[in-house]
Design a protein around this motif. Sequence first.
Motif, short mmCIF file in Angstrom:
data_model
loop_
_atom_site.label_atom_id
_atom_site.label_comp_id
_atom_site.label_asym_id
_atom_site.label_seq_id
_atom_site.Cartn_x
_atom_site.Cartn_y
_atom_site.Cartn_z
N SER A 60 0.85 -1.19 0.00
CA SER A 60 0.00 0.00 0.00
C SER A 60 0.89 1.24 0.00
CB SER A 60 -0.94 0.02 1.20
OG SER A 60 -0.21 0.20 2.39
N VAL A 61 0.41 2.27 -0.68
CA VAL A 61 1.14 3.53 -0.75
C VAL A 61 0.20 4.65 -0.33
CG1 VAL A 61 2.41 5.14 -2.22
CG2 VAL A 61 2.58 2.67 -2.64
N GLU A 62 0.53 5.30 0.77
CA GLU A 62 -0.21 6.47 1.24
C GLU A 62 0.47 7.70 0.67
OE1 GLU A 62 -2.90 6.84 3.38
OE2 GLU A 62 -3.19 4.68 3.25
N GLN A 63 -0.30 8.67 0.26
CA GLN A 63 0.27 9.85 -0.36
C GLN A 63 -0.31 11.12 0.24
OE1 GLN A 63 0.49 9.96 -4.66
NE2 GLN A 63 -0.53 11.93 -4.61
N PHE A 64 0.55 12.09 0.49
CA PHE A 64 0.07 13.41 0.87
C PHE A 64 1.04 14.46 0.38
CE2 PHE A 64 2.40 11.67 4.45
CZ PHE A 64 3.21 12.71 4.88
N VAL A 65 0.59 15.69 0.34
CA VAL A 65 1.38 16.80 -0.17
C VAL A 65 1.68 17.75 0.97
CG1 VAL A 65 1.49 18.69 -1.84
CG2 VAL A 65 0.29 16.58 -2.43
N GLU A 66 2.97 18.07 1.16
CA GLU A 66 3.36 19.01 2.20
C GLU A 66 3.08 20.44 1.75
OE1 GLU A 66 7.46 18.10 3.01
OE2 GLU A 66 6.90 16.51 4.41
N GLU A 67 3.20 21.37 2.67
CA GLU A 67 2.91 22.78 2.38
C GLU A 67 3.75 23.35 1.24
OE1 GLU A 67 3.08 25.17 5.87
OE2 GLU A 67 1.68 23.89 6.95
N ASP A 68 5.00 22.88 1.13
CA ASP A 68 5.89 23.40 0.08
C ASP A 68 5.68 22.72 -1.26
OD1 ASP A 68 7.00 20.93 0.55
OD2 ASP A 68 9.04 21.66 0.89
N GLY A 69 4.68 21.82 -1.35
CA GLY A 69 4.37 21.16 -2.60
C GLY A 69 5.06 19.81 -2.79
N THR A 70 5.89 19.41 -1.84
CA THR A 70 6.57 18.13 -1.91
C THR A 70 5.57 17.00 -1.74
OG1 THR A 70 8.59 19.07 -0.98
CG2 THR A 70 8.37 16.68 -0.87
N ARG A 107 8.76 17.59 -6.56
CA ARG A 107 9.70 17.02 -5.61
C ARG A 107 8.96 15.91 -4.87
NH1 ARG A 107 11.87 18.67 -0.18
NH2 ARG A 107 13.88 17.64 -0.13
N VAL A 108 9.64 14.79 -4.69
CA VAL A 108 8.98 13.65 -4.05
C VAL A 108 9.91 13.01 -3.02
CG1 VAL A 108 9.67 11.96 -5.80
CG2 VAL A 108 7.62 11.55 -4.49
#
Length: 84
Positions: free
Chosen positions: A27-37, A77-78
Motif C-alpha cells: 500500500s502507498v499512502e500519499q500526501f502533499v506538504e505545504e511546500d508542494g513536496t 519534488r517527491v
Amino acid sequence: MAEAEAPLRDLLESLTRRIVEHPDKVSVEQFVEEDGTIVLELAVGDDDYGRVIGRGGRTASALRTVVKAAAVREKRRVLVDIVD
C-alpha cells in the motif's frame, strides 16, 4: 489528488508489487506538504520489508531514484518513506 501526483504513486506501487512475495499487502499512502513536496509512504507485508530494502538499502535506494526521476519529469519534488 492532483493529476501529476497519481502516476508517481502508481509507479511506486507497481514496482514494489513486482519485488515482493505478497503483492496484495503493498500500500502507498500519499500526501502533499505545504511546500508542494509529494510524500509517498510505502508499506508492505511483514515478510517483505527485507526484499524492499535490499542489501545495504540498495533496492530502496533504486526505488527512490526511479520515482524521483519520474517526478523531475513532472517538475515535482517527491520523498519516498518505507513505513511499518
